[in-house]
Enzyme design. Sequence first.
Site, PDB file in Angstrom:
ATOM      1  N   HIS A 197       0.839  -1.199   0.000  1.00 32.45           N
ATOM      2  CA  HIS A 197       0.000   0.000   0.000  1.00 32.45           C
ATOM      3  C   HIS A 197       0.880   1.258   0.000  1.00 32.45           C
ATOM      4  O   HIS A 197       0.590   2.230  -0.696  1.00 32.45           O
ATOM      5  CB  HIS A 197      -0.889   0.025   1.238  1.00 32.45           C
ATOM      6  CG  HIS A 197      -1.841  -1.126   1.356  1.00 32.45           C
ATOM      7  ND1 HIS A 197      -1.728  -2.090   2.334  1.00 32.45           N
ATOM      8  CD2 HIS A 197      -2.930  -1.478   0.631  1.00 32.45           C
ATOM      9  CE1 HIS A 197      -2.704  -2.971   2.219  1.00 32.45           C
ATOM     10  NE2 HIS A 197      -3.445  -2.636   1.182  1.00 32.45           N
TER      11      HIS A 197
ATOM     12  N   ASP B  53      -3.487  -7.345  -7.540  1.00 34.26           N
ATOM     13  CA  ASP B  53      -4.878  -7.719  -7.819  1.00 34.26           C
ATOM     14  C   ASP B  53      -5.137  -7.411  -9.297  1.00 34.26           C
ATOM     15  O   ASP B  53      -5.877  -6.481  -9.635  1.00 34.26           O
ATOM     16  CB  ASP B  53      -5.821  -6.940  -6.905  1.00 34.26           C
ATOM     17  CG  ASP B  53      -5.607  -7.301  -5.444  1.00 34.26           C
ATOM     18  OD1 ASP B  53      -6.294  -8.190  -4.940  1.00 34.26           O
ATOM     19  OD2 ASP B  53      -4.701  -6.700  -4.821  1.00 34.26           O
TER      20      ASP B  53
ATOM     21  N   GLN C 204      -8.617  -7.232 -10.682  1.00 32.93           N
ATOM     22  CA  GLN C 204      -9.295  -6.022 -10.189  1.00 32.93           C
ATOM     23  C   GLN C 204      -8.927  -4.816 -11.057  1.00 32.93           C
ATOM     24  O   GLN C 204      -9.772  -3.977 -11.365  1.00 32.93           O
ATOM     25  CB  GLN C 204      -8.887  -5.790  -8.736  1.00 32.93           C
ATOM     26  CG  GLN C 204      -9.348  -4.493  -8.139  1.00 32.93           C
ATOM     27  CD  GLN C 204      -9.063  -4.456  -6.646  1.00 32.93           C
ATOM     28  OE1 GLN C 204      -9.744  -5.101  -5.863  1.00 32.93           O
ATOM     29  NE2 GLN C 204      -8.049  -3.730  -6.245  1.00 32.93           N
TER      30      GLN C 204
ATOM     31  N   SER D  50       0.388  -9.082   1.435  1.00 30.93           N
ATOM     32  CA  SER D  50      -1.071  -9.039   1.440  1.00 30.93           C
ATOM     33  C   SER D  50      -1.521  -8.896   2.883  1.00 30.93           C
ATOM     34  O   SER D  50      -0.902  -9.476   3.785  1.00 30.93           O
ATOM     35  CB  SER D  50      -1.636 -10.341   0.856  1.00 30.93           C
ATOM     36  OG  SER D  50      -3.003 -10.490   1.221  1.00 30.93           O
TER      37      SER D  50
HETATM   38  P1  AMP Z   1      -6.357  -4.106  -0.359  1.00 30.26           P
HETATM   39  O1  AMP Z   1      -6.259  -3.226   0.841  1.00 30.26           O
HETATM   40  O2  AMP Z   1      -5.803  -5.472  -0.164  1.00 30.26           O
HETATM   41  O3  AMP Z   1      -7.724  -4.073  -0.978  1.00 30.26           O
HETATM   42  O4  AMP Z   1      -5.401  -3.463  -1.430  1.00 30.26           O
HETATM   43  C1  AMP Z   1      -5.487  -2.091  -1.754  1.00 30.26           C
HETATM   44  C2  AMP Z   1      -4.597  -1.839  -2.946  1.00 30.26           C
HETATM   45  O5  AMP Z   1      -3.259  -2.184  -2.620  1.00 30.26           O
HETATM   46  C3  AMP Z   1      -5.008  -2.692  -4.155  1.00 30.26           C
HETATM   47  O6  AMP Z   1      -4.902  -1.901  -5.329  1.00 30.26           O
HETATM   48  C4  AMP Z   1      -3.983  -3.787  -4.130  1.00 30.26           C
HETATM   49  O7  AMP Z   1      -3.723  -4.340  -5.392  1.00 30.26           O
HETATM   50  C5  AMP Z   1      -2.757  -3.041  -3.602  1.00 30.26           C
HETATM   51  N1  AMP Z   1      -1.807  -4.007  -3.060  1.00 30.26           N
HETATM   52  C6  AMP Z   1      -2.068  -4.985  -2.160  1.00 30.26           C
HETATM   53  N2  AMP Z   1      -0.968  -5.739  -1.961  1.00 30.26           N
HETATM   54  C7  AMP Z   1       0.006  -5.230  -2.757  1.00 30.26           C
HETATM   55  C8  AMP Z   1       1.364  -5.572  -2.994  1.00 30.26           C
HETATM   56  N3  AMP Z   1       1.944  -6.604  -2.410  1.00 30.26           N
HETATM   57  N4  AMP Z   1       2.051  -4.811  -3.881  1.00 30.26           N
HETATM   58  C9  AMP Z   1       1.476  -3.763  -4.509  1.00 30.26           C
HETATM   59  N5  AMP Z   1       0.193  -3.388  -4.316  1.00 30.26           N
HETATM   60  C10 AMP Z   1      -0.539  -4.110  -3.453  1.00 30.26           C
END
Ligand code: AMP
Length: 282
Positions: free
Chosen positions: A38, A152, A155, A187
């Site tokens: 993030h 994602d 997404q 994650s």
């Molecule tokens: P989330 O909070 O898991 O819904 O993720 C929010 C955003 O952060 C989404 O656009 C995810 O794709 C991105 N994101 C989550 N994990 C990673 C990661 N390891 N590397 C880059 N972006 C990420």
Amino acid sequence: MEVLRTVTELRQWSRLSRCTAASTIGLVPTMGALHAGHASLIRAARASCSHAAVSIFVNPTQFGPREDFARYPRSFDADCALAASEGAHVLFAPAVDELYPNGPDSTFVEIPCLSNRLDGASRPGHFRGVATVVAKLLIASEPDRAFFGQKDAAQVAVVRRLTADLRLAVEIVACPIVRDPDGLALSSRNAYLTPAERGRALILSRAIRQVESLVAQGERRAAMLIASAHGVFACEPEVRIDYVALVDWSTLEPVEIAVPGTLFAVAAWAGSTRLIDNSILN
Ligand code: AMP
């Protein structure tokens, strides 16, 4: 960094932030439990926009009835500290009824051609929930750019299609996957893994690397690449595959031959935790 709770406040902030013709707004939508992945999105937003907003909203409509909505990690104070330290100007953290004032009778955004592909196949309604909440966030904040993780990847395809179909004037930026040094993609759900499951979960990134290396050697046939990834997963029989797929990154339709930009994506269960990972092949 200001914390905003209502759509009206977010809208006002967005309008005030457009104080000069050169002002640009970047939005980073998240579900919180922020980590270095993030943080990389917030940095990308800060690097290319004069104003950056981070949203934190555990969106109930993208979880299935037996999924982990109730136990999804929530760490608001630490999230505020991380977003502020990365230079976010505002953090938008609405309550559920702020974004869904009519509860289950709300208006939904559906993208039928993508909704049953990849994660949508095993998580019915997931992309409908994602598309709906992202549309709400984009309409309220009117950003110039919105930043998503390639982590994602499906997404990203859904959001790109949504903004094209709804003619929203926002650029969707996909940022690289941030990994732990041993390869595991970061994650928020990694927090669910026991040490043994975390060790087994490395099989996802090993399968990805195997496919990348075959492509580098000239292999382009989807059947061969997918079979080879299955072979890697076979070394970790306790990890249950959900999908191993080679698809066009915009349509999410399977391809027979990999070309530059083809998405190789995997999803698998380590214990009760569903993990995803991918690579955009070149
Ligand atoms: P989330 O909070 O898991 O819904 O993720 C929010 C955003 O952060 C989404 O656009 C995810 O794709 C991105 N994101 C989550 N994990 C990673 C990661 N390891 N590397 C880059 N972006 C990420």
